[in-house]
Design an enzyme around this catalytic site. Structure first.
Site, PDB file in Angstrom:
ATOM      1  CB  ALA A  88      -1.188   0.074   1.097  1.00  0.00           C
ATOM      2  CB  ALA A  89       4.139   2.208   1.595  1.00  0.00           C
ATOM      3  N   PRO A  90       3.168   4.402  -0.865  1.00  0.00           N
ATOM      4  CG  PRO A  90       3.663   6.178  -2.094  1.00  0.00           C
ATOM      5  CD  PRO A  90       3.688   4.947  -2.183  1.00  0.00           C
ATOM      6  N   GLY A  91       0.515   5.270  -0.381  1.00  0.00           N
ATOM      7  CA  GLY A  91      -0.757   5.355   0.252  1.00  0.00           C
ATOM      8  C   GLY A  91      -1.873   6.065  -0.559  1.00  0.00           C
ATOM      9  N   GLY A  92      -1.418   6.532  -1.893  1.00  0.00           N
ATOM     10  CA  GLY A  92      -2.282   7.195  -2.439  1.00  0.00           C
ATOM     11  C   GLY A  92      -3.684   6.281  -2.793  1.00  0.00           C
ATOM     12  CE  LYS A  93      -2.005   2.245  -7.230  1.00  0.00           C
ATOM     13  NZ  LYS A  93      -0.880   3.038  -7.100  1.00  0.00           N
ATOM     14  CG  ASP A 101       4.177  -1.238   1.956  1.00  0.00           C
ATOM     15  OD1 ASP A 101       4.152  -1.165   0.722  1.00  0.00           O
ATOM     16  OD2 ASP A 101       5.482  -1.240   2.243  1.00  0.00           O
ATOM     17  CG  ASP A 110       0.570  -0.581  -6.858  1.00  0.00           C
ATOM     18  OD1 ASP A 110       1.147  -0.914  -7.826  1.00  0.00           O
ATOM     19  OD2 ASP A 110       0.687   0.955  -6.317  1.00  0.00           O
ATOM     20  CB  CYS A 149       4.027   2.364 -11.536  1.00  0.00           C
ATOM     21  SG  CYS A 149       5.396   1.634 -10.370  1.00  0.00           S
TER      22      CYS A 149
END
EC number: 2.1.1.176
Length: 433
Positions: free
Chosen positions: A251-256, A271, A311, A364
């Site tokens: 999950a980090a850095p956490g935007g989603k 994470d 992710d 990404c």
């Protein structure tokens, strides 16, 4: 592209801290293979005030984007290559001067920085002489040079995957850099008006020449968080509903995580790096959103969830327009290990997904082995897995981005006329009941 500001009147050394820090970052990125985010996270810029921190990052990023051009400009003025620190000072100065930087401020600062260096102080005369020549002839030469190319270890596989024309377009997007994209907790139109931005078709707010992020309207109030428009699409495709239990892996850095929490979903964010989760916790507090945050290895996680977002760790080759340090800090040797880890994570996450549930897999990355191929092979391993093409029918998604197996391929050269986007691969996967 480059920072063109000069020192404020009355403070002739105002530009030195940012330039010195930028050079130090360039040294460690190129000599030690460290990423800029890692250096910043370790506190390298903590002694600078906020404007100088932003400026140091911008100078280092601009220099990395223009490194090939800078070296070509400098070549005619150097009989031999100087030590890396001196070379990076020259590169930084060349990028600034060739993009409109005031010669007096740029040259004087860099001469002082090298002049005070314990090992290379004797080379300050070289710095002065070379940069004054660059100031006189560099801008014209700079404009005639080709768009900088990626190193061969990365350029070759990307050209094989997407073709020579697309490769050139992606390199142009990398060189242009990236505007600032925001994901919004509430009214996107209101945020866009407040920050002098525009709402994109996918719902993100894009800001050009944003300056210091924390100084933008709505930052303190927690109205938004920084997240590239492409990176915001996976959480939107999961279509989490209020009250739904959602597992956000890596999950980090956490935007989603913030996006999912903003829907009212019951989010568990996991994470392996507790330090990187610190930024997520800070943003949850700033935005007034809630999620359960836990540090741990995804592969050790047990339980079941009706919705999962994975992710996965990847090469991050899709983020070069925002992170130009990556091609200079890495060499591709870690790709094989990452691809194996992604497959293991897909399999483990699939075991955590409830029957009838949905999972979004994304990376990404611009490499098909980390995207399209992973999903094709996962479909072969799991008979109860299918790709949900219908989930891609959301505002802003171009039908041409949909891939043969039913995923979504995003590239930096898409939306080129408005600033591009990060490279991403996204697939929505359904589990049979």
């Amino acid at each position: 592209m480059a920072d063109q500001s000069t020192q404020p009147a009355g403070n002739p050394q105002a530009g030195i801290p940012a330039r010195r820090s930028a050079i130090a970052m360039l040294d460690q990125i190129q000599d030690e293979g460290r990423l800029m985010a890692e250096l910043i996270g370790s506190g390298m810029l903590d002694r600078l005030d906020a404007p100088d921190r932003a400026r140091a990052q911008r100078l280092a990023s601009d220099t990395l984007r223009g490194l090939e051009r800078a070296d070509r400009v400098l070549k005619k003025h150097l009989n031999k290559v100087p030590p890396l620190t001196v070379l990076n000072a020259l590169r930084l100065g060349t990028v600034e001067l060739c993009n409109g930087g005031a010669a007096h401020g740029v040259v004087n600062d860099l001469v002082q920085i090298i002049g005070r260096h314990k090992r290379y102080g004797h080379l300050k005369g070289l710095v002065n002489a070379v940069l004054r020549k660059v100031a006189a002839t560099g801008p014209e030469q700079w404009a005639a040079l080709r768009v900088p190319r990626l190193p061969k270890w990365l350029r070759n596989p990307l050209a094989d995957a997407w073709g020579a024309e697309a490769m050139l377009a992606m390199e142009a997007a990398h060189f242009a850099g990236a505007p600032l994209d925001l994901s919004v907790k509430g009214d996107a139109d209101a945020v866009a008006q407040a920050v002098n931005g525009k709402v994109l078709t996918t719902g993100s707010v894009r800001v050009t020449d944003a300056g210091q992020v924390s100084a933008l309207a709505g930052f303190e109030a927690g109205d938004w968080w920084v997240q590239d428009a492409a990176a915001a699409i996976p959480a939107r495709l999961l279509q989490a509903q209020s009250g739904t239990r959602v597992l956000d892996l890596c999950a980090a850095p956490g935007g989603k995580t913030l996006q999912l929490a903003a829907t009212g979903a019951d989010v568990t964010a996991v994470d392996i790096s507790d330090s990187r989760l610190g930024r997520l916790r800070e943003n949850l507090t700033r935005t007034g959103l809630f999620a359960t945050v836990q540090a741990g290895d995804v592969l050790d996680l047990q339980g079941s969830w009706p919705a999962i977002l994975l992710d996965a760790p990847c090469s991050a080759t899709g983020t070069i327009r925002r992170h130009p340090d990556l091609p200079h800090a890495k060499d591709g040797s870690e790709f094989g290990g990452l691809i194996d880890l992604q497959a293991r994570m897909i399999d483990h996450a699939w075991g955590l997904l409830e029957a009838g549930g949905r999972m979004v897999y994304c990376t990404c990355s611009l490499l098909p082995d980390e995207g399209e191929v992973q999903v094709i092979e996962a479909l072969e391993r799991h008979g109860d897995m299918s790709v949900d093409r219908d989930a891609l029918a959301v505002p802003g998604i171009d039908a041409e981005w949909v891939t043969a197996e039913g995923g979504l391929r995003l590239r930096p050269d898409y939306w080129a006329d408005i600033g591009g986007m990060d490279g991403f691969y996204i697939a929505v996967l359904r589990k049979e009941r």
